[in-house]
Design an enzyme around this catalytic site. Structure first.
Site, PDB file in Angstrom:
ATOM      1  N   TYR A  90     -14.396   2.281   8.409  1.00 65.92           N
ATOM      2  CA  TYR A  90     -13.666   1.033   8.084  1.00 65.92           C
ATOM      3  C   TYR A  90     -14.424  -0.153   8.681  1.00 65.92           C
ATOM      4  O   TYR A  90     -14.657  -1.164   8.011  1.00 65.92           O
ATOM      5  CB  TYR A  90     -12.246   1.121   8.643  1.00 65.92           C
ATOM      6  CG  TYR A  90     -11.418  -0.144   8.487  1.00 65.92           C
ATOM      7  CD1 TYR A  90     -10.732  -0.407   7.298  1.00 65.92           C
ATOM      8  CD2 TYR A  90     -11.313  -1.075   9.526  1.00 65.92           C
ATOM      9  CE1 TYR A  90      -9.965  -1.560   7.154  1.00 65.92           C
ATOM     10  CE2 TYR A  90     -10.555  -2.227   9.392  1.00 65.92           C
ATOM     11  CZ  TYR A  90      -9.881  -2.469   8.206  1.00 65.92           C
ATOM     12  OH  TYR A  90      -9.125  -3.611   8.072  1.00 65.92           O
ATOM     13  N   SER A 129     -12.096  -8.584   9.451  1.00 69.26           N
ATOM     14  CA  SER A 129     -11.305  -7.926  10.505  1.00 69.26           C
ATOM     15  C   SER A 129     -11.976  -8.159  11.855  1.00 69.26           C
ATOM     16  O   SER A 129     -13.183  -8.451  11.915  1.00 69.26           O
ATOM     17  CB  SER A 129     -11.268  -6.426  10.210  1.00 69.26           C
ATOM     18  OG  SER A 129     -10.732  -5.697  11.305  1.00 69.26           O
TER      19      SER A 129
HETATM   20  N1  LIG Z   1      -3.074  -5.213   9.222  1.00 71.59           N
HETATM   21  C1  LIG Z   1      -4.079  -5.360  10.039  1.00 71.59           C
HETATM   22  O1  LIG Z   1      -3.955  -5.109  11.261  1.00 71.59           O
HETATM   23  C2  LIG Z   1      -5.406  -5.843   9.513  1.00 71.59           C
HETATM   24  C3  LIG Z   1      -6.381  -6.221  10.460  1.00 71.59           C
HETATM   25  C4  LIG Z   1      -7.609  -6.695   9.981  1.00 71.59           C
HETATM   26  C5  LIG Z   1      -7.852  -6.796   8.635  1.00 71.59           C
HETATM   27  N2  LIG Z   1      -6.883  -6.410   7.735  1.00 71.59           N
HETATM   28  C6  LIG Z   1      -7.207  -6.544   6.312  1.00 71.59           C
HETATM   29  O2  LIG Z   1      -6.212  -7.341   5.696  1.00 71.59           O
HETATM   30  C7  LIG Z   1      -6.212  -7.072   4.281  1.00 71.59           C
HETATM   31  C8  LIG Z   1      -4.777  -6.963   3.825  1.00 71.59           C
HETATM   32  O3  LIG Z   1      -4.193  -5.814   4.392  1.00 71.59           O
HETATM   33  P1  LIG Z   1      -2.697  -5.767   4.928  1.00 71.59           P
HETATM   34  O4  LIG Z   1      -2.761  -5.563   6.391  1.00 71.59           O
HETATM   35  O5  LIG Z   1      -1.929  -6.899   4.375  1.00 71.59           O
HETATM   36  O6  LIG Z   1      -2.223  -4.342   4.353  1.00 71.59           O
HETATM   37  P2  LIG Z   1      -1.443  -3.932   3.029  1.00 71.59           P
HETATM   38  O7  LIG Z   1      -1.679  -2.475   2.865  1.00 71.59           O
HETATM   39  O8  LIG Z   1      -0.046  -4.426   3.096  1.00 71.59           O
HETATM   40  O9  LIG Z   1      -2.187  -4.759   1.888  1.00 71.59           O
HETATM   41  C9  LIG Z   1      -3.305  -4.294   1.187  1.00 71.59           C
HETATM   42  C10 LIG Z   1      -3.071  -4.520  -0.305  1.00 71.59           C
HETATM   43  O10 LIG Z   1      -4.248  -4.099  -1.006  1.00 71.59           O
HETATM   44  C11 LIG Z   1      -3.827  -3.326  -2.130  1.00 71.59           C
HETATM   45  N3  LIG Z   1      -4.906  -2.408  -2.525  1.00 71.59           N
HETATM   46  C12 LIG Z   1      -5.403  -1.369  -1.813  1.00 71.59           C
HETATM   47  N4  LIG Z   1      -6.360  -0.741  -2.518  1.00 71.59           N
HETATM   48  C13 LIG Z   1      -6.469  -1.409  -3.704  1.00 71.59           C
HETATM   49  C14 LIG Z   1      -7.273  -1.236  -4.853  1.00 71.59           C
HETATM   50  N5  LIG Z   1      -8.171  -0.241  -4.945  1.00 71.59           N
HETATM   51  N6  LIG Z   1      -7.128  -2.108  -5.876  1.00 71.59           N
HETATM   52  C15 LIG Z   1      -6.212  -3.101  -5.816  1.00 71.59           C
HETATM   53  N7  LIG Z   1      -5.410  -3.308  -4.751  1.00 71.59           N
HETATM   54  C16 LIG Z   1      -5.549  -2.469  -3.710  1.00 71.59           C
HETATM   55  C17 LIG Z   1      -2.573  -2.598  -1.644  1.00 71.59           C
HETATM   56  O11 LIG Z   1      -1.789  -2.096  -2.715  1.00 71.59           O
HETATM   57  C18 LIG Z   1      -1.886  -3.690  -0.834  1.00 71.59           C
HETATM   58  O12 LIG Z   1      -1.072  -4.491  -1.654  1.00 71.59           O
HETATM   59  C19 LIG Z   1      -7.054  -5.809   4.105  1.00 71.59           C
HETATM   60  O13 LIG Z   1      -8.335  -6.157   3.597  1.00 71.59           O
HETATM   61  C20 LIG Z   1      -7.182  -5.265   5.515  1.00 71.59           C
HETATM   62  O14 LIG Z   1      -8.347  -4.474   5.697  1.00 71.59           O
HETATM   63  C21 LIG Z   1      -5.683  -5.949   8.153  1.00 71.59           C
END
Ligand SMILES: NC(=O)c1ccc[n+]([C@@H]2O[C@H](COP(=O)([O-])OP(=O)(O)OC[C@H]3O[C@@H](n4cnc5c(N)ncnc54)[C@H](O)[C@@H]3O)[C@@H](O)[C@H]2O)c1
Length: 251
Positions: free
Chosen positions: A154, A141
């Site tokens: 986080y 991130s």
């Molecule tokens: N959206 C943003 O702005 C952003 C920015 C930086 C980093 N990220 C990172 O991107 C990655 C993907 O997130 P996203 O934005 O697509 O959100 P999202 O919530 O759509 O996707 C996260 C996925 O992880 C799964 N998950 C959560 N906890 C879990 C567990 N204990 N076991 C198995 N699966 C689990 C959820 O069910 C979901 O499908 C994450 O690591 C997040 O921290 C997101």
């Protein structure tokens, strides 16, 4: 592609993981889709298969060692190897000042974002080594560079995962295992929806100010970066964290 590469994607039920699964399905990869959200995971599986991919879904909580061992076992049983691993499952928790967090919130966040990612590496890397190597993307991130306001725990997990990425770059070169951290800033998914509910108007304004100007990304745009990092870019980007903040400079 002579023989389809096998990619394991955690957190593939929604958001970035789902977009990536669909793009890699279109490109002919064999997919192991991992998530604890079975219903949405089944939808991703159907979408991947509709694009012609050989794919399985394995329900797993990535913070459980037994579940991680099981998804790795299922991957090997289904496809015989793992060429690529996307350590992507992650959560946010309601945003607060550090002293306002409960210790059980700390445990949950560390359990998924850091221990879950470590466990994936612990069990996937030996399979890669046995197969002659592989490439890994850890979804980190912009919070791996600089915390946004009220996001301290986080941000700590994402700094920690960036550190593991650097360690892989340092430790595994002679074993042909490569890792890249892909760092979105503002990505258009639902991960933060419940996290911001704890913020007052004042705190929300401070959060926005601490984020800085950037081009918000679609999950599809970040998925393209992940695919480059897993394939063409894996060796030369090994051990680095790729800043995908759309113009905001952190390094
Ligand atoms: N959206 C943003 O702005 C952003 C920015 C930086 C980093 N990220 C990172 O991107 C990655 C993907 O997130 P996203 O934005 O697509 O959100 P999202 O919530 O759509 O996707 C996260 C996925 O992880 C799964 N998950 C959560 N906890 C879990 C567990 N204990 N076991 C198995 N699966 C689990 C959820 O069910 C979901 O499908 C994450 O690591 C997040 O921290 C997101």
């Amino acid at each position: 592609m002579s023989e389809s590469k096998v990619v394991v994607i955690t957190g593939s039920a929604t958001g970035l993981g789902r977009s990536l699964a669909i793009k890699m399905a279109e490109q002919g990869y064999r997919l192991v889709l991992v998530d604890f959200n079975e219903a949405a995971g089944a939808e991703t599986l159907e979408a991947a298969k509709a694009h012609g991919a050989e794919a399985i879904f394995v329900k797993a909580d990535v913070s459980s060692e037994a579940d991680v061992q099981n998804y790795v076992k299922q991957a090997v049983e289904a496809f015989g190897k793992i060429d690529m691993f996307v350590n992507n499952a992650g959560i946010m928790i309601p945003m607060r000042l550090l002293h306002e967090y409960e210790s059980n919130e700390f445990d949950r966040l560390i359990g998924v974002n850091f221990k879950g990612a470590f466990l994936g590496l612990k069990y996937v890397i030996p399979v890669m080594i046995e197969n002659g190597g592989g490439s890994i993307v850890n979804t980190v991130s912009s919070n791996s560079f600089k915390p946004t306001a009220y996001n301290g725990l986080y941000s700590a997990t994402k700094h920690a995962l960036a550190a593991l990425t650097k360690s892989i770059g340092q430790d595994y070169q002679d074993l042909n295992v490569y890792a890249v951290g892909v760092a979105p800033n503002t990505m258009k998914t639902n991960i933060g929806a419940s996290a911001v509910t704890t913020l007052t108007e004042d705190r929300l304004a401070k959060l926005i100010a601490s984020t800085g100007p950037n081009n918000a990304a679609t999950p599809e745009e970040i998925a393209d970066v992940v695919i480059f990092a897993l394939t063409t870019g894996a060796v030369m980007l090994n051990g680095t964290v790729v800043n995908c903040a759309g113009g905001q400079i952190y390094q």
